[in-house]
Design a protein around this motif. Structure first.
Motif, PDB file in Angstrom:
ATOM      1  N   VAL A  32       0.840  -1.195   0.000  1.00 26.26           N
ATOM      2  CA  VAL A  32       0.000   0.000   0.000  1.00 26.26           C
ATOM      3  C   VAL A  32       0.878   1.248   0.000  1.00 26.26           C
ATOM      4  CG1 VAL A  32      -1.991  -1.104   1.085  1.00 26.26           C
ATOM      5  CG2 VAL A  32      -0.237  -0.090   2.514  1.00 26.26           C
ATOM      6  N   LEU A  33       0.343   2.301  -0.597  1.00 20.14           N
ATOM      7  CA  LEU A  33       1.036   3.575  -0.728  1.00 20.14           C
ATOM      8  C   LEU A  33       0.388   4.597   0.177  1.00 20.14           C
ATOM      9  CD1 LEU A  33       2.946   5.543  -2.415  1.00 20.14           C
ATOM     10  CD2 LEU A  33       0.935   5.917  -3.844  1.00 20.14           C
ATOM     11  N   ASN A  34       1.187   5.352   0.911  1.00 18.19           N
ATOM     12  CA  ASN A  34       0.665   6.494   1.653  1.00 18.19           C
ATOM     13  C   ASN A  34       0.520   7.631   0.650  1.00 18.19           C
ATOM     14  OD1 ASN A  34       0.069   8.698   3.182  1.00 18.19           O
ATOM     15  ND2 ASN A  34       1.817   8.502   4.566  1.00 18.19           N
ATOM     16  N   ASP A  35      -0.688   7.804   0.123  1.00 17.21           N
ATOM     17  CA  ASP A  35      -0.913   8.856  -0.868  1.00 17.21           C
ATOM     18  C   ASP A  35      -1.460  10.125  -0.226  1.00 17.21           C
ATOM     19  OD1 ASP A  35      -3.453   7.993  -0.293  1.00 17.21           O
ATOM     20  OD2 ASP A  35      -4.061   7.684  -2.365  1.00 17.21           O
ATOM     21  N   GLN A 111     -13.517  -7.416   7.494  1.00 12.74           N
ATOM     22  CA  GLN A 111     -12.902  -6.168   7.074  1.00 12.74           C
ATOM     23  C   GLN A 111     -11.741  -5.816   7.992  1.00 12.74           C
ATOM     24  OE1 GLN A 111     -16.316  -3.560   7.327  1.00 12.74           O
ATOM     25  NE2 GLN A 111     -16.762  -3.851   5.155  1.00 12.74           N
ATOM     26  N   TRP A 112     -10.702  -5.216   7.392  1.00 12.92           N
ATOM     27  CA  TRP A 112      -9.536  -4.773   8.136  1.00 12.92           C
ATOM     28  C   TRP A 112      -9.164  -3.369   7.689  1.00 12.92           C
ATOM     29  CZ3 TRP A 112     -10.146  -9.428   5.757  1.00 12.92           C
ATOM     30  CH2 TRP A 112     -10.093 -10.570   6.549  1.00 12.92           C
ATOM     31  N   ALA A 113      -8.490  -2.634   8.559  1.00  8.90           N
ATOM     32  CA  ALA A 113      -7.959  -1.313   8.227  1.00  8.90           C
ATOM     33  C   ALA A 113      -6.763  -1.045   9.128  1.00  8.90           C
ATOM     34  CB  ALA A 113      -9.010  -0.222   8.419  1.00  8.90           C
ATOM     35  N   LEU A 114      -5.912  -0.125   8.692  1.00  6.78           N
ATOM     36  CA  LEU A 114      -4.840   0.340   9.562  1.00  6.78           C
ATOM     37  C   LEU A 114      -5.465   1.158  10.688  1.00  6.78           C
ATOM     38  CD1 LEU A 114      -2.254   1.374   6.858  1.00  6.78           C
ATOM     39  CD2 LEU A 114      -1.918  -0.385   8.610  1.00  6.78           C
ATOM     40  N   VAL A 125      -7.040   2.794   3.550  1.00  5.68           N
ATOM     41  CA  VAL A 125      -7.929   1.951   2.750  1.00  5.68           C
ATOM     42  C   VAL A 125      -8.588   0.874   3.626  1.00  5.68           C
ATOM     43  CG1 VAL A 125      -6.112   0.320   2.058  1.00  5.68           C
ATOM     44  CG2 VAL A 125      -8.108   0.661   0.592  1.00  5.68           C
ATOM     45  N   LEU A 126      -9.844   0.601   3.328  1.00  7.77           N
ATOM     46  CA  LEU A 126     -10.583  -0.481   3.965  1.00  7.77           C
ATOM     47  C   LEU A 126     -10.361  -1.738   3.133  1.00  7.77           C
ATOM     48  CD1 LEU A 126     -12.824  -1.544   5.919  1.00  7.77           C
ATOM     49  CD2 LEU A 126     -14.461  -0.829   4.170  1.00  7.77           C
ATOM     50  N   LEU A 127      -9.930  -2.828   3.777  1.00  2.56           N
ATOM     51  CA  LEU A 127      -9.725  -4.104   3.115  1.00  2.56           C
ATOM     52  C   LEU A 127     -10.890  -5.006   3.458  1.00  2.56           C
ATOM     53  CD1 LEU A 127      -5.982  -4.621   4.020  1.00  2.56           C
ATOM     54  CD2 LEU A 127      -6.916  -3.563   1.975  1.00  2.56           C
ATOM     55  N   GLN A 128     -11.400  -5.726   2.471  1.00  5.36           N
ATOM     56  CA  GLN A 128     -12.584  -6.550   2.688  1.00  5.36           C
ATOM     57  C   GLN A 128     -12.447  -7.877   1.971  1.00  5.36           C
ATOM     58  OE1 GLN A 128     -16.491  -4.631   2.519  1.00  5.36           O
ATOM     59  NE2 GLN A 128     -16.982  -6.046   0.884  1.00  5.36           N
ATOM     60  N   ALA A 129     -12.861  -8.953   2.632  1.00  2.00           N
ATOM     61  CA  ALA A 129     -12.887 -10.283   2.011  1.00  2.00           C
ATOM     62  C   ALA A 129     -14.233 -10.926   2.276  1.00  2.00           C
ATOM     63  CB  ALA A 129     -11.771 -11.160   2.579  1.00  2.00           C
TER      64      ALA A 129
END
Length: 133
Positions: A32-35, A111-114, A125-129
């Protein structure tokens, strides 16, 4: 949300994973990129968000490294160091998926997030599976 895909561990042959009662380990490697305009705080960690309906086996394990895991000689850390704007890190998420008989599972969302180490609030970003459990 960024989709990590749909996983159905029950489609695997039980003998391929150690028998019918075995659990399956899933590993996700994501760069992931810190944008944003500010650095991510030192100590940020990838954590599961509350409110999902997935009944995963605890605990999720996450790690952070500044290089791709498979090429890195750098040790994995449970949290990220400060990540300056326009820099990237590799997040590694490992979780245990309980196996169910084929056709007897229900699709669930995890769901996961930093999360910030200071206030515990999610960012980025929200990560989802979708997982058939």
């Amino acid at each position: 949300a960024f989709s990590l895909g749909s996983w159905s561990p029950g489609l695997l042959a039980p003998e391929a994973i150690g028998g019918p009662a075995a659990a399956l380990s899933a590993v996700v490697e994501l760069t992931v990129l810190n944008d944003g305009a500010v650095p991510w705080p030192k100590g940020a960690a990838l954590l599961r968000l509350p409110g999902g309906n997935a009944t995963l086996l605890p605990p999720d394990a996450s790690a952070c490294t500044s290089r791709a895991f498979w090429r890195s000689r750098e040790p994995l850390k449970a949290t990220c160091g400060s990540v300056p704007p326009q820099e990237h890190v590799t997040l590694l998420l490992t979780l245990e998926l309980p196996l169910r008989a084929r056709g007897r599972c229900q699709w669930q969302v995890a769901q996961w997030a930093l999360h910030s180490p200071t206030d515990g609030k999610p960012f980025g970003v929200l990560l989802q599976a979708r997982i058939c459990l």
